[in-house]
Motif scaffolding. Structure first.
Motif, PDB file in Angstrom:
ATOM      1  N   HIS A  39     -18.865   3.845  41.593  1.00  0.00           N
ATOM      2  CA  HIS A  39     -18.196   3.962  40.291  1.00  0.00           C
ATOM      3  C   HIS A  39     -19.175   4.252  39.152  1.00  0.00           C
ATOM      4  CE1 HIS A  39     -14.395   2.698  41.967  1.00  0.00           C
ATOM      5  NE2 HIS A  39     -15.002   1.685  42.539  1.00  0.00           N
ATOM      6  N   PHE A  40     -20.427   4.518  39.507  1.00  0.00           N
ATOM      7  CA  PHE A  40     -21.466   4.662  38.490  1.00  0.00           C
ATOM      8  C   PHE A  40     -21.151   5.774  37.499  1.00  0.00           C
ATOM      9  CE2 PHE A  40     -25.533   5.708  36.633  1.00  0.00           C
ATOM     10  CZ  PHE A  40     -26.091   4.454  36.408  1.00  0.00           C
ATOM     11  N   GLU A  41     -20.905   6.978  37.980  1.00  0.00           N
ATOM     12  CA  GLU A  41     -20.670   8.114  37.075  1.00  0.00           C
ATOM     13  C   GLU A  41     -19.389   7.934  36.264  1.00  0.00           C
ATOM     14  OE1 GLU A  41     -22.846  10.340  36.201  1.00  0.00           O
ATOM     15  OE2 GLU A  41     -24.259   9.535  37.672  1.00  0.00           O
ATOM     16  N   GLY A  42     -18.376   7.375  36.882  1.00  0.00           N
ATOM     17  CA  GLY A  42     -17.151   7.087  36.141  1.00  0.00           C
ATOM     18  C   GLY A  42     -17.387   6.064  35.046  1.00  0.00           C
ATOM     19  N   PHE A  43     -18.243   5.089  35.329  1.00  0.00           N
ATOM     20  CA  PHE A  43     -18.554   4.086  34.320  1.00  0.00           C
ATOM     21  C   PHE A  43     -19.314   4.721  33.159  1.00  0.00           C
ATOM     22  CE2 PHE A  43     -20.530   0.722  32.081  1.00  0.00           C
ATOM     23  CZ  PHE A  43     -19.594  -0.293  32.114  1.00  0.00           C
ATOM     24  N   VAL A  44     -20.238   5.602  33.472  1.00  0.00           N
ATOM     25  CA  VAL A  44     -20.984   6.305  32.417  1.00  0.00           C
ATOM     26  C   VAL A  44     -20.003   7.065  31.521  1.00  0.00           C
ATOM     27  CG1 VAL A  44     -22.628   8.182  31.963  1.00  0.00           C
ATOM     28  CG2 VAL A  44     -23.173   6.427  33.662  1.00  0.00           C
ATOM     29  N   VAL A  96     -12.351  -0.252  28.775  1.00  0.00           N
ATOM     30  CA  VAL A  96     -13.318  -1.331  28.537  1.00  0.00           C
ATOM     31  C   VAL A  96     -13.081  -2.550  29.427  1.00  0.00           C
ATOM     32  CG1 VAL A  96     -13.839  -0.648  26.178  1.00  0.00           C
ATOM     33  CG2 VAL A  96     -11.975  -2.253  26.607  1.00  0.00           C
ATOM     34  N   ALA A  97     -12.055  -2.526  30.268  1.00  0.00           N
ATOM     35  CA  ALA A  97     -11.730  -3.680  31.108  1.00  0.00           C
ATOM     36  C   ALA A  97     -12.822  -3.948  32.132  1.00  0.00           C
ATOM     37  CB  ALA A  97     -10.396  -3.449  31.811  1.00  0.00           C
ATOM     38  N   PHE A  98     -13.123  -5.220  32.327  1.00  0.00           N
ATOM     39  CA  PHE A  98     -14.017  -5.626  33.417  1.00  0.00           C
ATOM     40  C   PHE A  98     -13.148  -5.787  34.653  1.00  0.00           C
ATOM     41  CE2 PHE A  98     -15.908  -8.804  36.142  1.00  0.00           C
ATOM     42  CZ  PHE A  98     -17.191  -8.304  36.295  1.00  0.00           C
ATOM     43  N   ASP A  99     -13.536  -5.138  35.742  1.00  0.00           N
ATOM     44  CA  ASP A  99     -12.744  -5.225  36.959  1.00  0.00           C
ATOM     45  C   ASP A  99     -13.633  -5.027  38.179  1.00  0.00           C
ATOM     46  OD1 ASP A  99     -13.146  -2.434  37.133  1.00  0.00           O
ATOM     47  OD2 ASP A  99     -11.248  -2.004  36.156  1.00  0.00           O
ATOM     48  N   GLU A 100     -12.996  -4.794  39.320  1.00  0.00           N
ATOM     49  CA  GLU A 100     -13.723  -4.706  40.601  1.00  0.00           C
ATOM     50  C   GLU A 100     -14.685  -3.520  40.670  1.00  0.00           C
ATOM     51  OE1 GLU A 100     -10.281  -2.103  40.776  1.00  0.00           O
ATOM     52  OE2 GLU A 100     -10.394  -4.233  40.291  1.00  0.00           O
ATOM     53  N   ARG A 101     -14.669  -2.626  39.691  1.00  0.00           N
ATOM     54  CA  ARG A 101     -15.621  -1.504  39.685  1.00  0.00           C
ATOM     55  C   ARG A 101     -17.026  -1.947  39.299  1.00  0.00           C
ATOM     56  NH1 ARG A 101     -11.957   2.395  36.040  1.00  0.00           N
ATOM     57  NH2 ARG A 101     -11.677   0.362  35.042  1.00  0.00           N
TER      58      ARG A 101
END
Length: 94
Positions: free
Chosen positions: A15-20, A76-81
């Motif tokens: 999920h790194f690139e999606g998080f960026v 901005v949600a903290f989740d399983e990613r």
């Protein structure tokens, strides 16, 4: 007094690139708010953390920007990613 923050985020590798991309959307929202001096997205060379930074003219400007960002919901949600909780450090100019 200027206020800033540094936030360390630990997305799972897949999920790194999606998080960026999500972090850039948050940065754009911050920068659209009055009183935001800067908002940037960084990554560690090892690719194990995304580091976001921001600077605001005042504590009031920072809190107003946070309110706007919370409106982004899933962005901005903290989740399983993410592997572990974020580490956010608030900074005061001295």
């Amino acid at each position: 007094m200027p206020v800033g923050f540094v936030a360390f985020h630990y997305p799972r590798p897949e999920h790194f690139e999606g998080f960026v991309a999500r972090a850039h959307k948050v940065g754009e929202t911050f920068q659209s708010r009055a009183g935001c001096l800067s908002a940037e997205v960084w990554a560690t060379p090892a690719g194990d953390a995304v580091v976001t930074t921001g600077r605001f003219e005042s504590e009031a400007a920072y809190h107003a920007a946070l309110t706007a960002v919370r409106g982004l919901g899933e962005v901005v949600a903290f989740d399983e990613r993410e592997l572990k909780p974020r580490n956010v450090v608030i900074l005061l100019s001295r």
